[in-house]
Design an enzyme around this catalytic site. Structure first.
Site, PDB file in Angstrom:
ATOM      1  N   ALA A   1      -3.656  -5.949  10.723  1.00 17.23           N
ATOM      2  CA  ALA A   1      -4.540  -5.407   9.507  1.00 17.23           C
ATOM      3  C   ALA A   1      -3.914  -3.735   9.403  1.00 17.23           C
ATOM      4  O   ALA A   1      -3.717  -3.238   8.211  1.00 17.23           O
ATOM      5  CB  ALA A   1      -5.865  -5.553   9.621  1.00 17.23           C
ATOM      6  N   TYR A   2      -3.889  -3.352  10.768  1.00 21.68           N
ATOM      7  CA  TYR A   2      -3.854  -1.834  10.608  1.00 21.68           C
ATOM      8  C   TYR A   2      -2.186  -1.707  10.178  1.00 21.68           C
ATOM      9  O   TYR A   2      -2.058  -0.740   9.492  1.00 21.68           O
ATOM     10  CB  TYR A   2      -3.904  -1.269  12.103  1.00 21.68           C
ATOM     11  CG  TYR A   2      -3.231   0.041  12.503  1.00 21.68           C
ATOM     12  CD1 TYR A   2      -3.922   1.077  12.135  1.00 21.68           C
ATOM     13  CD2 TYR A   2      -2.179   0.142  13.111  1.00 21.68           C
ATOM     14  CE1 TYR A   2      -3.494   2.463  12.246  1.00 21.68           C
ATOM     15  CE2 TYR A   2      -1.470   1.353  13.566  1.00 21.68           C
ATOM     16  CZ  TYR A   2      -2.004   2.405  12.847  1.00 21.68           C
ATOM     17  OH  TYR A   2      -1.659   3.722  13.152  1.00 21.68           O
ATOM     18  N   SER A   3      -1.095  -2.673  10.760  1.00 22.12           N
ATOM     19  CA  SER A   3      -0.056  -2.370  10.270  1.00 22.12           C
ATOM     20  C   SER A   3       0.314  -2.526   8.850  1.00 22.12           C
ATOM     21  O   SER A   3       0.961  -1.970   8.099  1.00 22.12           O
ATOM     22  CB  SER A   3       0.964  -3.677  11.232  1.00 22.12           C
ATOM     23  OG  SER A   3       0.728  -3.154  12.506  1.00 22.12           O
TER      24      SER A   3
ATOM     25  N   SER B   1      -1.837  -1.866   6.363  1.00 22.12           N
ATOM     26  CA  SER B   1      -2.427  -0.686   5.853  1.00 22.12           C
ATOM     27  C   SER B   1      -1.466   0.273   5.762  1.00 22.12           C
ATOM     28  O   SER B   1      -1.285   1.007   4.782  1.00 22.12           O
ATOM     29  CB  SER B   1      -3.819  -0.231   6.661  1.00 22.12           C
ATOM     30  OG  SER B   1      -3.462   0.184   7.584  1.00 22.12           O
TER      31      SER B   1
END
Length: 268
Positions: A172-174, A176
């Protein structure tokens, strides 16, 4: 020659030779880690630095004190990101704190969070990651454009993970940050007529407090992290900050819409 002073990291600054003298910068998430490194670096170059923090006001004040001790000028601005109206509230606080015309020369969108739950990320966590990592920079730039002087700089802190699945647990971080990369590219076209450059800097694994639990004090983890880099080491906030300082300077006036790999060669 200017007067030499020393920063908290031990580097000297020639107060009369800074490339950013007369400039005003805002660094989101500027109280710790990479953000603090960037704030101190811009301060050493002579910029007046607004150090943004979400909740840790004491850390922001420590960063401000370090910049001032080195002969620079800084102030702390608190505003939680990822909540309704965050960008407008931050700019209101900025205008009040900076005074004058509230003008800005450099915006560094550094604040970000992770959600280390691969495909099991909860909807609430997913929304918060995107609200802070992607939505906040979009609206900070949108509302900040009217304050940003022609010839200004927007620098977004991305990640090497937006280009390679080195840590799929941070999916999810990647995602975003990948969206932030596209925002960087397209915004450079929107603001280009005003000679405002927009670039992204992508760190790899960096020795910061956020990585302390698994990285520091664990020789095996440190060696594994260092092995990812072509240069055989773990990054430091100062190494990322130096790239940001270049992009903020007049030396980078012809660089825009670019994703700069600052992973130490982890993508090679």
């Amino acid at each position: 020659m200017g007067v030499l002073a020393e920063t908290a990291t031990g580097r000297a600054i020639d107060k009369g030779a800074g490339r950013l003298v007369g400039k005003t910068a805002l660094v989101t998430g500027g109280s710790r880690g990479i953000g603090r490194g960037i704030a101190e670096r811009l301060g050493r170059e002579g910029a007046r630095v607004a150090v943004h923090y979400g909740s840790n006001g004491s850390a922001a004040e420590e960063t401000v004190a370090a910049i001032e001790a080195a002969g620079g000028e800084a102030l702390a601005i608190g505003q939680e990101l990822g909540v309704p109206g965050d960008a407008a509230a931050l700019w209101k606080a900025f205008d009040t704190a900076v005074g004058g015309d509230g003008g800005l020369d450099i915006l560094v969108n550094n604040a970000g969070i992770t959600s280390p739950k691969p495909f099991g990320t909860l909807a609430e966590e997913y929304d918060r990651v995107f609200a802070i990592n992607t939505k906040a920079p979009f609206f900070l730039a949108q509302l900040g454009a009217e304050r940003l002087r022609d010839g200004g700089r927007i620098i977004n802190v991305s990640t090497g993970l937006s280009k390679a699945a080195l840590m799929p647990e941070l999916i999810a971080y990647s995602m975003s940050k990948a969206a932030l990369d596209l925002f960087t590219r397209d915004l450079s076209k929107v603001l280009g007529p005003r000679r405002i450059t927009v670039n992204a800097v992508a760190p790899g694994i960096v020795d910061t407090d956020i990585n302390a639990d698994w990285l520091r004090g664990d020789d095996k983890a440190w060696a594994g992290a260092a092995a990812l880099s072509a240069l055989g080491g773990v990054g430091s906030p100062a190494e990322i900050a130096d790239v940001v300082a270049f992009l903020a300077s007049d030396d980078a006036r012809w660089v825009t819409g670019h994703w700069i790999d600052a992973t130490g060669g982890s993508m090679v």
